[in-house]
Motif scaffolding. Structure first.
Motif, PDB file in Angstrom:
ATOM      1  N   ARG A 122     -41.710  70.152  17.250  1.00 25.27           N
ATOM      2  CA  ARG A 122     -41.381  71.059  18.350  1.00 25.27           C
ATOM      3  C   ARG A 122     -39.995  70.704  18.900  1.00 25.27           C
ATOM      4  O   ARG A 122     -39.624  69.528  18.966  1.00 25.27           O
ATOM      5  CB  ARG A 122     -42.431  70.863  19.438  1.00 25.27           C
ATOM      6  CG  ARG A 122     -42.270  71.732  20.679  1.00 25.27           C
ATOM      7  CD  ARG A 122     -42.649  73.137  20.432  1.00 25.27           C
ATOM      8  NE  ARG A 122     -42.935  73.864  21.661  1.00 25.27           N
ATOM      9  CZ  ARG A 122     -42.984  75.199  21.729  1.00 25.27           C
ATOM     10  NH1 ARG A 122     -42.759  75.933  20.649  1.00 25.27           N
ATOM     11  NH2 ARG A 122     -43.261  75.811  22.847  1.00 25.27           N
ATOM     12  N   GLU A 398     -42.176  87.162  17.856  1.00 24.44           N
ATOM     13  CA  GLU A 398     -42.370  86.772  16.469  1.00 24.44           C
ATOM     14  C   GLU A 398     -42.255  85.274  16.247  1.00 24.44           C
ATOM     15  O   GLU A 398     -41.340  84.621  16.725  1.00 24.44           O
ATOM     16  CB  GLU A 398     -41.300  87.494  15.636  1.00 24.44           C
ATOM     17  CG  GLU A 398     -41.413  87.262  14.178  1.00 24.44           C
ATOM     18  CD  GLU A 398     -42.319  88.242  13.488  1.00 24.44           C
ATOM     19  OE1 GLU A 398     -42.645  89.292  14.061  1.00 24.44           O
ATOM     20  OE2 GLU A 398     -42.706  87.929  12.356  1.00 24.44           O
ATOM     21  N   THR A 417     -41.336  78.470  14.691  1.00 31.47           N
ATOM     22  CA  THR A 417     -40.843  79.582  15.498  1.00 31.47           C
ATOM     23  C   THR A 417     -39.467  79.311  16.073  1.00 31.47           C
ATOM     24  O   THR A 417     -39.039  78.161  16.176  1.00 31.47           O
ATOM     25  CB  THR A 417     -41.828  79.843  16.671  1.00 31.47           C
ATOM     26  OG1 THR A 417     -41.468  81.040  17.350  1.00 31.47           O
ATOM     27  CG2 THR A 417     -41.823  78.709  17.693  1.00 31.47           C
ATOM     28  N   ASN A 419     -39.243  81.144  18.912  1.00 32.41           N
ATOM     29  CA  ASN A 419     -39.810  81.826  20.063  1.00 32.41           C
ATOM     30  C   ASN A 419     -39.747  83.337  19.878  1.00 32.41           C
ATOM     31  O   ASN A 419     -40.541  83.883  19.145  1.00 32.41           O
ATOM     32  CB  ASN A 419     -39.208  81.360  21.382  1.00 32.41           C
ATOM     33  CG  ASN A 419     -40.081  81.759  22.567  1.00 32.41           C
ATOM     34  OD1 ASN A 419     -41.250  82.083  22.384  1.00 32.41           O
ATOM     35  ND2 ASN A 419     -39.545  81.749  23.765  1.00 32.41           N
ATOM     36  N   ASP A 441     -40.498  78.466  27.206  1.00 33.25           N
ATOM     37  CA  ASP A 441     -41.910  78.046  27.209  1.00 33.25           C
ATOM     38  C   ASP A 441     -42.190  76.957  28.248  1.00 33.25           C
ATOM     39  O   ASP A 441     -43.353  76.616  28.487  1.00 33.25           O
ATOM     40  CB  ASP A 441     -42.337  77.555  25.819  1.00 33.25           C
ATOM     41  CG  ASP A 441     -42.713  78.716  24.900  1.00 33.25           C
ATOM     42  OD1 ASP A 441     -42.828  79.847  25.392  1.00 33.25           O
ATOM     43  OD2 ASP A 441     -42.888  78.491  23.690  1.00 33.25           O
ATOM     44  N   TYR A 452     -44.707  85.360  27.944  1.00 31.76           N
ATOM     45  CA  TYR A 452     -46.029  85.785  27.485  1.00 31.76           C
ATOM     46  C   TYR A 452     -47.016  85.926  28.630  1.00 31.76           C
ATOM     47  O   TYR A 452     -48.218  86.029  28.416  1.00 31.76           O
ATOM     48  CB  TYR A 452     -46.545  84.797  26.425  1.00 31.76           C
ATOM     49  CG  TYR A 452     -45.535  84.634  25.320  1.00 31.76           C
ATOM     50  CD1 TYR A 452     -45.351  85.633  24.369  1.00 31.76           C
ATOM     51  CD2 TYR A 452     -44.704  83.523  25.275  1.00 31.76           C
ATOM     52  CE1 TYR A 452     -44.389  85.530  23.391  1.00 31.76           C
ATOM     53  CE2 TYR A 452     -43.733  83.402  24.292  1.00 31.76           C
ATOM     54  CZ  TYR A 452     -43.578  84.406  23.360  1.00 31.76           C
ATOM     55  OH  TYR A 452     -42.619  84.305  22.399  1.00 31.76           O
ATOM     56  N   MET A 472     -48.966  77.438  19.716  1.00 31.91           N
ATOM     57  CA  MET A 472     -49.106  77.511  18.259  1.00 31.91           C
ATOM     58  C   MET A 472     -50.267  76.631  17.793  1.00 31.91           C
ATOM     59  O   MET A 472     -50.407  75.500  18.223  1.00 31.91           O
ATOM     60  CB  MET A 472     -47.807  77.103  17.575  1.00 31.91           C
ATOM     61  CG  MET A 472     -46.700  78.141  17.798  1.00 31.91           C
ATOM     62  SD  MET A 472     -45.233  77.844  16.816  1.00 31.91           S
ATOM     63  CE  MET A 472     -44.509  76.452  17.658  1.00 31.91           C
ATOM     64  N   GLY A 491     -47.763  85.039  17.770  1.00 32.47           N
ATOM     65  CA  GLY A 491     -48.318  85.928  18.796  1.00 32.47           C
ATOM     66  C   GLY A 491     -48.235  85.385  20.210  1.00 32.47           C
ATOM     67  O   GLY A 491     -48.940  85.875  21.093  1.00 32.47           O
ATOM     68  N   ILE A 495     -51.827  83.615  20.220  1.00 31.33           N
ATOM     69  CA  ILE A 495     -52.052  82.795  19.020  1.00 31.33           C
ATOM     70  C   ILE A 495     -53.433  82.133  19.069  1.00 31.33           C
ATOM     71  O   ILE A 495     -54.181  82.106  18.092  1.00 31.33           O
ATOM     72  CB  ILE A 495     -50.969  81.696  18.922  1.00 31.33           C
ATOM     73  CG1 ILE A 495     -49.601  82.313  18.635  1.00 31.33           C
ATOM     74  CG2 ILE A 495     -51.336  80.661  17.864  1.00 31.33           C
ATOM     75  CD1 ILE A 495     -48.451  81.322  18.694  1.00 31.33           C
TER      76      ILE A 495
HETATM   77  O1  DON Z   1     -44.715  78.041  21.069  1.00 29.14           O
HETATM   78  C1  DON Z   1     -45.183  79.071  21.521  1.00 29.14           C
HETATM   79  O2  DON Z   1     -46.308  79.172  21.947  1.00 29.14           O
HETATM   80  C2  DON Z   1     -44.318  80.327  21.513  1.00 29.14           C
HETATM   81  N1  DON Z   1     -42.933  79.972  21.607  1.00 29.14           N
HETATM   82  C3  DON Z   1     -44.611  81.091  20.264  1.00 29.14           C
HETATM   83  C4  DON Z   1     -43.850  82.372  20.209  1.00 29.14           C
HETATM   84  C5  DON Z   1     -44.477  83.368  19.346  1.00 29.14           C
HETATM   85  O3  DON Z   1     -45.522  83.181  18.789  1.00 29.14           O
HETATM   86  C6  DON Z   1     -43.793  84.652  19.264  1.00 29.14           C
HETATM   87  N2  DON Z   1     -44.511  85.506  18.388  1.00 29.14           N
HETATM   88  N3  DON Z   1     -45.133  86.274  18.062  1.00 29.14           N
END
Ligand code: DON
Length: 588
Positions: A122, A398, A417, A419, A441, A452, A472, A491, A495
């Motif tokens: 990460r 994504e 990712t 992000n 995040d 999100y 993730m 997602g 996720i």
């Molecule tokens: O780490 C995370 O939880 C987010 N940055 C992931 C971002 C993500 O999945 C975007 N996609 N669909």
């Protein structure tokens, strides 16, 4: 049928296998890493096994990455070799999420060693990051700064993480794993409708920075259309530096200097020292048990594993299989369990290198029982009575997940990712890769949700060198010590629930893996207090859910879960997510 010379252990300076047409004869520098788990294992690979007797499967969100990784397995490489090859290939063919400028998590399971480990690569906050760095003069969080500026980028971890995976568990060299990606970047690949549309959807932001515009648009400013060839010379040169110098080819030297120059041009914080200091970590995954299956998923700094296990523990108390797949009763109970887990997430979860997270409590059966007692079987509990908040709407973004299994009993589940789609939308000038905007995040301010709609508190405040909380959830489910299901998804906040549902679809509802992946999904994240549903949940079910007091809101597709299930007889079944047109499952 050609037999390939046996090369069970990694030998970076040894003779290259025939199957790699490498232009470079390169050595690999060793990644120096700290680990929190002792694991000296190099997983087995065996090129002496006749081709017709080998098996393997790769599922990714881009067929070119799937093909390249499958080729590695066909030639006797193991799941880690194939996974790292796929990751680099995705960085070229799917630059909206495949990356070298971001970070992620990889779970590796070896049946023979009876071991499952997690590699945490990460991104980290730069040393100069401060708690209030995204607050404006009025003390309000400024999303433009935390999402679309040079300040939004965390110190990337992908290259160090993939190099570590290969070093510890792979059998091919870093330069071998990079060869297909270098070829795809320098020779180019054919643009798909999805690739072209992705850029069109983000046109405004991608045109904003010169360095980004010159990569993603033609010289005359027009779009790359389906059928065109997309060449990335700068990226090919960066990947070649990594192939030549190992992790130093990214974290030091020319690539690092280009990245820092980009930071200085745009007022970002990442320094040469930040890059040099970056280290991935080998961690113990979260472990739980659901109806006799062992669940291994990502530990902090991801919240994913803890909450998947927490939600499963709550739901284990109900005969979900009997209640039926996506019946109103099942969805109601899932939503009630989900909202309680997301409420806990907002308070407790953060980087365990900085804060104490009550993981044992969160994942215990007794805590689940306590939470289950609060759930009414025929009526929703308003989120406001669980904990108040102030969420923002969802954004469509994504990340990308891929799953790999080999015939040696190894499995890899990887989610990485930058992000958002295209991350910060800022390409490092001259180095050809996009920078993440993962700093969003973190909790920019208590009570202010991230992109999100997720709330975070003290545990996820910004601190120098800290990893921002993630959702993730690369996951490996085992049955009686054998790999059974390898899964994970992009997602954002969804996720956790996406991954959860594929696990439940297989275990509770006995769906085959492709059906489990395809099935319409639901999501509840405590705030906003609504059940989000995909197309495909029946109007009767929605009526019943509304009768239980829920607000139900139909939204666009959630996640892109790339999964593999292993049958009792050892057969590999692929489940590529049709929500992404380039997804592919390939095996042999
Ligand atoms: O780490 C995370 O939880 C987010 N940055 C992931 C971002 C993500 O999945 C975007 N996609 N669909």
């Amino acid at each position: 049928m050609e037999l390939i010379t046996s090369r069970p252990k990694r030998n970076p300076t040894g003779s290259k296998p025939k199957w790699l047409s490498l232009a470079l004869a390169l050595s690999v520098s060793t990644a120096v890493v700290s680990t929190t788990v002792e694991s000296a294992a190099i997983l087995e690979g065996d090129r002496s096994v006749p081709l017709e007797a080998r098996q393997g499967m790769v599922v990714t969100s881009h067929f070119l990455a799937t093909e390249e990784a499958l080729e590695v397995l066909k030639n006797g490489g193991n799941a880690v070799d194939a996974a790292v090859t796929a990751a680099f290939a995705l960085a070229v063919t799917q630059p909206r999420s495949g990356n070298i400028g971001g970070g992620g998590f990889m779970l590796v399971s070896s049946e023979k060693k009876n071991e499952t480990i997690a590699i945490d690569y990460r991104e980290k906050a730069p040393a100069a990051a401060t708690r209030d760095m995204y607050l404006n003069a009025e003390g309000e969080a400024d999303p433009e700064l935390s999402r679309f500026s040079h300040l939004s980028a965390g110190v990337p971890g992908t290259v160090a993480g993939l190099a570590l995976a290969l070093e510890k568990y792979g059998s091919i060299s870093l330069s071998e794993a990079l060869a297909p990606a270098i070829r795809l970047a320098s020779d180019g690949f054919i643009v798909t409708p999805r690739f072209s549309k992705g850029i069109k959807d983000r046109e405004e932001r991608l045109r904003k920075f010169d360095s980004t515009r010159k990569i993603f648009f033609k010289e005359d400013g027009s779009f790359y259309e389906p059928g065109d060839t997309f060449v990335q010379k700068d990226l090919a040169a960066t990947l070649t530096r990594i192939a030549k110098d190992g992790v130093k080819g990214f974290y030091e030297g020319k690539t690092a200097e280009l990245l820092v120059a980009e930071m200085q041009r745009g007022g970002g914080l990442i320094t040469l020292e930040d890059l040099k200091q970056y280290e991935p970590v080998i961690r113990k995954p979260i472990h739980g048990n659901y109806r006799g299956y062992d669940i291994y998923s990502m530990s902090p700094p991801s919240s994913g594993g803890a909450h998947i296990v927490q939600i499963l523990n709550i739901l284990e108390g109900y005969p979900i299989g009997e209640y039926g797949h996506n019946s109103a009763k099942t969805i109601h109970l899932m939503a009630e369990a989900m909202k309680r887990a997301y409420a806990d997430r907002s308070k407790y979860l953060g980087d365990t290198d900085f804060v104490d997270v009550p993981l044992d409590g969160l994942t215990s059966k007794s805590y689940a029982e306590e939470l289950r007692k609060q759930i009414k079987v025929d009526h929703m509990t308003p989120s406001s009575t669980i904990k108040p908040g102030n969420p923002v709407p969802y954004e469509s973004n994504e990340t990308t997940h891929f799953s790999v299994v080999d015939k040696f009993g190894n499995a890899v589940s990887n989610t990485y990712t930058i992000n958002f789609s295209y991350g910060s939308h800022i390409v490092v000038d001259g180095a050809g890769f996009l920078l993440n905007n993962e700093m969003d995040d973190f909790s920019a301010k208590p009570g202010v949700p991230n992109a999100y709609g997720l709330l975070g508190g003290e545990a996820n405040k910004i601190e120098p060198g800290k990893r921002m909380l993630s959702s993730m959830s690369p996951t490996i489910v085992k049955k009686d010590g054998k790999n059974f299901l390898v899964t994970g998804s992009p997602g954002g906040s969804r996720i956790i629930t996406t991954t959860l549902q594929v696990i439940m679809n297989v275990i509770d509802h006995s769906l085959n893996v492709q059906a489990a992946v395809n099935a319409p999904r639901i999501h509840h994240q405590w705030l906003p207090d609504e059940i989000r549903i995909e197309e495909g949940i029946s109007p009767d079910t929605i009526d019943l859910l509304e009768g239980f007091g829920h607000t139900v809101s139909r939204k666009s597709a959630m996640g892109a879960i790339q999964s593999i299930m292993i049958g009792e007889d050892g057969t590999f079944y692929g489940g590529a997510d049709p929500r992404r047109s380039t997804s592919s499952a390939m095996g042999f």
